[in-house]
Design a protein around this motif. Structure first.
Motif, PDB file in Angstrom:
ATOM      1  N   THR A  78       5.217   7.333 -13.150  1.00  0.00           N
ATOM      2  CA  THR A  78       6.119   8.288 -13.786  1.00  0.00           C
ATOM      3  C   THR A  78       6.742   9.158 -12.700  1.00  0.00           C
ATOM      4  O   THR A  78       6.195   9.297 -11.603  1.00  0.00           O
ATOM      5  N   TYR A  79       7.903   9.756 -13.032  1.00  0.00           N
ATOM      6  CA  TYR A  79       8.581  10.602 -12.066  1.00  0.00           C
ATOM      7  C   TYR A  79       9.349  11.710 -12.763  1.00  0.00           C
ATOM      8  O   TYR A  79       9.661  11.630 -13.949  1.00  0.00           O
ATOM      9  N   THR A  80       9.617  12.754 -11.983  1.00  0.00           N
ATOM     10  CA  THR A  80      10.553  13.815 -12.336  1.00  0.00           C
ATOM     11  C   THR A  80      11.389  14.055 -11.088  1.00  0.00           C
ATOM     12  O   THR A  80      11.173  13.407 -10.065  1.00  0.00           O
ATOM     13  N   ALA A  81      12.286  15.003 -11.144  1.00  0.00           N
ATOM     14  CA  ALA A  81      13.097  15.312  -9.969  1.00  0.00           C
ATOM     15  C   ALA A  81      12.243  15.843  -8.824  1.00  0.00           C
ATOM     16  O   ALA A  81      12.618  15.730  -7.660  1.00  0.00           O
ATOM     17  N   LYS A  82      11.072  16.411  -9.136  1.00  0.00           N
ATOM     18  CA  LYS A  82      10.267  17.055  -8.098  1.00  0.00           C
ATOM     19  C   LYS A  82       8.854  16.482  -7.951  1.00  0.00           C
ATOM     20  O   LYS A  82       7.985  17.112  -7.342  1.00  0.00           O
ATOM     21  N   GLY A  83       8.632  15.297  -8.486  1.00  0.00           N
ATOM     22  CA  GLY A  83       7.313  14.719  -8.314  1.00  0.00           C
ATOM     23  C   GLY A  83       7.219  13.328  -8.899  1.00  0.00           C
ATOM     24  O   GLY A  83       8.059  12.906  -9.685  1.00  0.00           O
ATOM     25  N   TYR A  84       6.192  12.606  -8.484  1.00  0.00           N
ATOM     26  CA  TYR A  84       5.931  11.278  -9.024  1.00  0.00           C
ATOM     27  C   TYR A  84       4.451  10.961  -8.897  1.00  0.00           C
ATOM     28  O   TYR A  84       3.725  11.556  -8.094  1.00  0.00           O
ATOM     29  N   VAL A  85       4.000  10.017  -9.716  1.00  0.00           N
ATOM     30  CA  VAL A  85       2.642   9.476  -9.659  1.00  0.00           C
ATOM     31  C   VAL A  85       2.781   7.983  -9.883  1.00  0.00           C
ATOM     32  O   VAL A  85       3.431   7.555 -10.844  1.00  0.00           O
ATOM     33  N   THR A  86       2.201   7.174  -8.994  1.00  0.00           N
ATOM     34  CA  THR A  86       2.261   5.725  -9.150  1.00  0.00           C
ATOM     35  C   THR A  86       0.891   5.099  -8.981  1.00  0.00           C
ATOM     36  O   THR A  86      -0.011   5.683  -8.376  1.00  0.00           O
ATOM     37  N   ARG A  87       0.774   3.904  -9.521  1.00  0.00           N
ATOM     38  CA  ARG A  87      -0.394   3.054  -9.314  1.00  0.00           C
ATOM     39  C   ARG A  87       0.165   1.712  -8.875  1.00  0.00           C
ATOM     40  O   ARG A  87       1.071   1.173  -9.516  1.00  0.00           O
ATOM     41  N   SER A  88      -0.356   1.179  -7.790  1.00  0.00           N
ATOM     42  CA  SER A  88       0.139  -0.086  -7.260  1.00  0.00           C
ATOM     43  C   SER A  88      -0.993  -1.081  -7.099  1.00  0.00           C
ATOM     44  O   SER A  88      -2.088  -0.716  -6.663  1.00  0.00           O
ATOM     45  N   VAL A  89      -0.690  -2.325  -7.436  1.00  0.00           N
ATOM     46  CA  VAL A  89      -1.631  -3.426  -7.244  1.00  0.00           C
ATOM     47  C   VAL A  89      -0.968  -4.390  -6.268  1.00  0.00           C
ATOM     48  O   VAL A  89       0.112  -4.926  -6.536  1.00  0.00           O
ATOM     49  N   THR A  90      -1.613  -4.584  -5.121  1.00  0.00           N
ATOM     50  CA  THR A  90      -1.097  -5.469  -4.086  1.00  0.00           C
ATOM     51  C   THR A  90      -1.990  -6.693  -4.009  1.00  0.00           C
ATOM     52  O   THR A  90      -3.211  -6.575  -3.947  1.00  0.00           O
ATOM     53  N   THR A  91      -1.354  -7.875  -4.016  1.00  0.00           N
ATOM     54  CA  THR A  91      -2.088  -9.135  -3.908  1.00  0.00           C
ATOM     55  C   THR A  91      -1.480  -9.974  -2.792  1.00  0.00           C
ATOM     56  O   THR A  91      -0.307  -9.850  -2.466  1.00  0.00           O
ATOM     57  N   GLY A  92      -2.301 -10.819  -2.225  1.00  0.00           N
ATOM     58  CA  GLY A  92      -1.863 -11.698  -1.158  1.00  0.00           C
ATOM     59  C   GLY A  92      -3.047 -12.506  -0.670  1.00  0.00           C
ATOM     60  O   GLY A  92      -4.014 -12.700  -1.412  1.00  0.00           O
ATOM     61  N   THR A  93      -2.976 -12.926   0.588  1.00  0.00           N
ATOM     62  CA  THR A  93      -4.098 -13.663   1.168  1.00  0.00           C
ATOM     63  C   THR A  93      -4.391 -13.136   2.566  1.00  0.00           C
ATOM     64  O   THR A  93      -3.511 -12.602   3.244  1.00  0.00           O
ATOM     65  N   ARG A  94      -5.631 -13.313   2.962  1.00  0.00           N
ATOM     66  CA  ARG A  94      -6.065 -13.011   4.335  1.00  0.00           C
ATOM     67  C   ARG A  94      -7.029 -14.118   4.717  1.00  0.00           C
ATOM     68  O   ARG A  94      -8.034 -14.324   4.041  1.00  0.00           O
ATOM     69  N   GLY A  95      -6.694 -14.818   5.776  1.00  0.00           N
ATOM     70  CA  GLY A  95      -7.537 -15.942   6.194  1.00  0.00           C
ATOM     71  C   GLY A  95      -7.627 -17.027   5.132  1.00  0.00           C
ATOM     72  O   GLY A  95      -8.659 -17.674   4.993  1.00  0.00           O
ATOM     73  N   GLY A  96      -6.562 -17.184   4.349  1.00  0.00           N
ATOM     74  CA  GLY A  96      -6.540 -18.205   3.308  1.00  0.00           C
ATOM     75  C   GLY A  96      -7.275 -17.826   2.031  1.00  0.00           C
ATOM     76  O   GLY A  96      -7.332 -18.618   1.101  1.00  0.00           O
ATOM     77  N   ARG A  97      -7.828 -16.628   1.981  1.00  0.00           N
ATOM     78  CA  ARG A  97      -8.555 -16.179   0.788  1.00  0.00           C
ATOM     79  C   ARG A  97      -7.785 -15.041   0.115  1.00  0.00           C
ATOM     80  O   ARG A  97      -7.118 -14.255   0.793  1.00  0.00           O
ATOM     81  N   PRO A  98      -7.874 -14.934  -1.214  1.00  0.00           N
ATOM     82  CA  PRO A  98      -7.104 -13.904  -1.927  1.00  0.00           C
ATOM     83  C   PRO A  98      -7.583 -12.486  -1.611  1.00  0.00           C
ATOM     84  O   PRO A  98      -8.773 -12.246  -1.401  1.00  0.00           O
ATOM     85  N   LEU A  99      -6.617 -11.570  -1.568  1.00  0.00           N
ATOM     86  CA  LEU A  99      -6.944 -10.157  -1.409  1.00  0.00           C
ATOM     87  C   LEU A  99      -6.289  -9.386  -2.549  1.00  0.00           C
ATOM     88  O   LEU A  99      -5.291  -9.821  -3.123  1.00  0.00           O
ATOM     89  N   LYS A 100      -6.889  -8.247  -2.853  1.00  0.00           N
ATOM     90  CA  LYS A 100      -6.335  -7.362  -3.883  1.00  0.00           C
ATOM     91  C   LYS A 100      -6.690  -5.930  -3.510  1.00  0.00           C
ATOM     92  O   LYS A 100      -7.853  -5.614  -3.253  1.00  0.00           O
ATOM     93  N   VAL A 101      -5.658  -5.080  -3.473  1.00  0.00           N
ATOM     94  CA  VAL A 101      -5.849  -3.672  -3.165  1.00  0.00           C
ATOM     95  C   VAL A 101      -5.120  -2.864  -4.241  1.00  0.00           C
ATOM     96  O   VAL A 101      -3.965  -3.145  -4.552  1.00  0.00           O
ATOM     97  N   VAL A 102      -5.805  -1.872  -4.792  1.00  0.00           N
ATOM     98  CA  VAL A 102      -5.208  -0.999  -5.802  1.00  0.00           C
ATOM     99  C   VAL A 102      -5.183   0.419  -5.236  1.00  0.00           C
ATOM    100  O   VAL A 102      -6.200   0.898  -4.720  1.00  0.00           O
TER     101      VAL A 102
END
Length: 150
Positions: free
Chosen positions: A114-138
């Motif tokens: 969510t956002y306003t003109a003077k602030g925001y709050v986000t949640r992000s989920v990042t996925t990918g691989t490292r060394g051929g194995r799946p990674l996930k960071v929130v």
């Protein structure tokens, strides 16, 4: 590793609905907090130890605020090749595909918030691989407008 924050490319972009103005030009502070991390070969305790939650400050110009407010959240060391973000009626929704120097393949991040003109709050989920194995960071990120740029 330089901390989970470097793995998380976050962004804001697009035009906001007339009822909710987009991010205001000026000086902003941002804090990213690790929610969870599953990174092959890196113990979560090590990732959490690197999670300093130190605020960073950026300056958003009037032109950027009008055309590319996503610069507020560019992660250090990330190069993003595609982004799809919308700011509508106080809600942020988006996706990005970015390269970070610590990983051999691009990562995909889905961000909501969510956002306003003077602030925001986000949640992000990042996925990918490292060394051929799946990674996930929130992560959870918040930002606050501080006033005019110095």
């Amino acid at each position: 590793m330089h901390g989970a924050a470097l793995l998380i490319p976050l962004a804001l972009a697009g035009a906001a609905a007339a009822t909710v103005p987009g991010p205001q030009a000026g000086r902003w502070t941002h804090v990213t907090q690790l929610v969870s991390a599953d990174i092959p070969g890196v113990p979560e305790t090590l990732v959490r130890a690197a999670d300093k939650r130190e605020p960073r400050t950026t300056c958003l110009t009037a032109k950027q605020a009008a055309t590319t407010p996503q610069v507020l959240l560019h992660a250090p060391g990330a190069t993003c090749s595609s982004r799809s973000y919308t700011l509508t009626a106080g809600k942020i929704r988006g996706q990005s595909v970015c390269r970070v120097k610590e990983l051999e393949t691009p990562v995909k991040t889905i961000t909501t918030g969510t956002y306003t003109a003077k602030g925001y709050v986000t949640r992000s989920v990042t996925t990918g691989t490292r060394g051929g194995r799946p990674l996930k960071v929130v992560t959870a990120t918040s930002g606050k407008w501080l006033g005019a740029c110095r």
